[in-house]
Motif scaffolding. Structure first.
Motif, mmCIF file in Angstrom:
data_model
loop_
_atom_site.group_PDB
_atom_site.id
_atom_site.type_symbol
_atom_site.label_atom_id
_atom_site.label_comp_id
_atom_site.label_asym_id
_atom_site.label_seq_id
_atom_site.Cartn_x
_atom_site.Cartn_y
_atom_site.Cartn_z
ATOM 1 N N SER A 107 35.038 -39.425 121.471
ATOM 2 C CA SER A 107 34.978 -39.200 122.868
ATOM 3 C C SER A 107 34.012 -40.224 123.479
ATOM 4 N N ASP A 108 33.922 -40.307 124.767
ATOM 5 C CA ASP A 108 33.052 -41.427 125.551
ATOM 6 C C ASP A 108 32.106 -40.761 126.075
ATOM 7 N N ILE A 109 30.735 -41.010 125.726
ATOM 8 C CA ILE A 109 29.604 -40.463 126.212
ATOM 9 C C ILE A 109 29.435 -41.188 127.755
ATOM 10 N N ILE A 110 29.654 -42.344 127.824
ATOM 11 C CA ILE A 110 29.510 -43.270 129.211
ATOM 12 C C ILE A 110 30.454 -42.628 130.292
ATOM 13 N N LYS A 111 31.735 -42.420 129.926
ATOM 14 C CA LYS A 111 32.633 -41.694 130.827
ATOM 15 C C LYS A 111 31.993 -40.496 131.217
ATOM 16 N N PHE A 112 31.534 -39.707 130.468
ATOM 17 C CA PHE A 112 30.994 -38.298 130.652
ATOM 18 C C PHE A 112 29.621 -38.668 131.802
ATOM 19 N N LEU A 113 28.960 -39.443 131.411
ATOM 20 C CA LEU A 113 27.773 -39.824 132.205
ATOM 21 C C LEU A 113 28.151 -40.219 133.631
ATOM 22 N N LYS A 114 29.136 -40.808 133.671
ATOM 23 C CA LYS A 114 29.699 -41.457 135.061
ATOM 24 C C LYS A 114 30.561 -40.364 135.725
ATOM 25 N N GLY A 115 30.350 -39.157 135.168
ATOM 26 C CA GLY A 115 30.958 -37.998 135.809
ATOM 27 C C GLY A 115 32.707 -37.889 136.126
ATOM 28 N N GLU A 116 33.033 -38.820 134.689
ATOM 29 C CA GLU A 116 34.439 -38.972 134.702
ATOM 30 C C GLU A 116 35.057 -38.170 133.588
ATOM 31 N N GLY A 117 34.269 -37.707 132.800
ATOM 32 C CA GLY A 117 34.866 -37.076 131.595
ATOM 33 C C GLY A 117 34.552 -35.459 131.525
ATOM 34 N N GLU A 118 35.417 -34.831 130.835
ATOM 35 C CA GLU A 118 35.027 -33.506 130.559
ATOM 36 C C GLU A 118 33.715 -33.013 129.750
ATOM 37 N N PRO A 119 33.291 -32.015 129.976
ATOM 38 C CA PRO A 119 32.066 -31.594 129.073
ATOM 39 C C PRO A 119 32.653 -31.076 127.724
ATOM 40 N N ILE A 120 32.542 -31.641 126.621
ATOM 41 C CA ILE A 120 32.774 -31.211 125.213
ATOM 42 C C ILE A 120 31.586 -30.480 124.448
ATOM 43 N N VAL A 121 30.301 -30.806 124.678
ATOM 44 C CA VAL A 121 29.276 -30.255 123.767
ATOM 45 C C VAL A 121 29.108 -28.790 124.311
ATOM 46 N N ASP A 122 28.561 -28.558 125.384
ATOM 47 C CA ASP A 122 28.095 -27.076 125.901
ATOM 48 C C ASP A 122 28.763 -26.844 127.355
ATOM 49 N N PRO A 123 29.855 -26.597 127.481
ATOM 50 C CA PRO A 123 30.688 -26.631 129.134
ATOM 51 C C PRO A 123 29.862 -25.368 129.582
ATOM 52 N N SER A 124 29.194 -24.567 129.088
ATOM 53 C CA SER A 124 28.566 -23.571 129.971
ATOM 54 C C SER A 124 27.362 -24.026 130.557
ATOM 55 N N GLN A 125 26.752 -25.215 130.198
ATOM 56 C CA GLN A 125 25.603 -26.050 130.613
ATOM 57 C C GLN A 125 26.051 -27.134 131.661
ATOM 58 N N TYR A 126 27.422 -27.270 131.875
ATOM 59 C CA TYR A 126 27.844 -28.401 132.719
ATOM 60 C C TYR A 126 27.487 -28.284 134.269
ATOM 61 N N GLU A 127 27.252 -27.316 134.871
ATOM 62 C CA GLU A 127 26.912 -27.204 136.068
ATOM 63 C C GLU A 127 25.378 -27.642 136.096
ATOM 64 N N VAL A 128 24.422 -27.325 135.184
ATOM 65 C CA VAL A 128 23.025 -27.960 135.163
ATOM 66 C C VAL A 128 23.124 -29.440 135.077
ATOM 67 N N MET A 129 24.157 -29.907 134.196
ATOM 68 C CA MET A 129 24.144 -31.406 134.019
ATOM 69 C C MET A 129 24.618 -32.025 135.096
ATOM 70 N N LYS A 130 25.328 -31.700 135.802
ATOM 71 C CA LYS A 130 25.962 -32.102 137.011
ATOM 72 C C LYS A 130 24.999 -32.735 138.052
ATOM 73 N N ALA A 131 23.988 -31.702 138.252
ATOM 74 C CA ALA A 131 22.810 -32.353 139.071
ATOM 75 C C ALA A 131 22.201 -33.641 138.674
ATOM 76 N N ASN A 132 22.222 -33.986 137.448
ATOM 77 C CA ASN A 132 21.640 -35.448 137.188
ATOM 78 C C ASN A 132 22.897 -36.522 137.109
ATOM 79 N N PHE A 133 23.897 -36.097 137.412
ATOM 80 C CA PHE A 133 25.059 -37.286 137.701
ATOM 81 C C PHE A 133 24.512 -38.383 138.415
ATOM 82 N N ALA A 134 23.790 -37.806 139.701
ATOM 83 C CA ALA A 134 23.565 -38.793 140.587
ATOM 84 C C ALA A 134 22.613 -39.936 140.047
ATOM 85 N N ILE A 135 21.734 -39.426 139.168
ATOM 86 C CA ILE A 135 20.911 -40.425 138.294
ATOM 87 C C ILE A 135 21.699 -41.247 137.370
ATOM 88 N N THR A 136 22.688 -40.744 136.634
ATOM 89 C CA THR A 136 23.514 -41.483 135.672
ATOM 90 C C THR A 136 24.639 -42.299 136.228
#
Length: 130
Positions: A83-112
């Motif tokens: 999978s593509d980590i960069i695509k995920f960090l750009k907010g363009e990929g699906e969460p594959i590691v721990d989808p239950s924490q996706y909402e917490v991670m979404k807050a950091n997409f403004a940074i990434t």
């Protein structure tokens, strides 16, 4: 006088050769005002971002799951699933590691999302190096 002009133009032409861009994975020169130039690898750039402006270290540790999965777990899953980590960090990929924490991670997409491609590649290189 003509000889001096000719030598001057020849010197100018030779000194203005086109510089090639360094390929990803090669050390990069970093210059900050008032500081000496240093050479940093993508992994070093990634580590700087991970522990600094990326705010990643507040939720991710290298070996231990805290708020988010460990860096080692992220690297393993992304490698295993090709999978593509960069695509995920750009907010363009699906969460594959721990989808239950996706909402917490979404807050950091403004940074990434505001990071340059070089910074994202450095962050990816740092994650895979662990």
């Amino acid at each position: 006088m003509k000889r001096i002009l000719f030598i001057g133009f020849a010197f100018l032409a030779l000194s203005c050769k086109k510089q090639e861009a360094e390929p990803f994975g090669q050390p990069q020169e970093t210059v900050s005002e008032g500081m000496a130039a240093t050479i940093r690898t993508p992994e070093e750039l990634g580590e700087t971002i991970f522990t600094g402006k990326g705010n990643c270290a507040s939720c991710h540790q290298i070996e231990t799951k805290t708020i988010g999965p460990s860096v080692q777990e992220i690297a393993k899953i992304y490698k295993d699933k090709n999978s593509d980590i960069i695509k995920f960090l750009k907010g363009e990929g699906e969460p594959i590691v721990d989808p239950s924490q996706y909402e917490v991670m979404k807050a950091n997409f403004a940074i990434t999302k505001a990071m340059s491609d070089e910074e994202l590649k450095g962050l990816e290189a740092y994650i895979y190096s662990k």
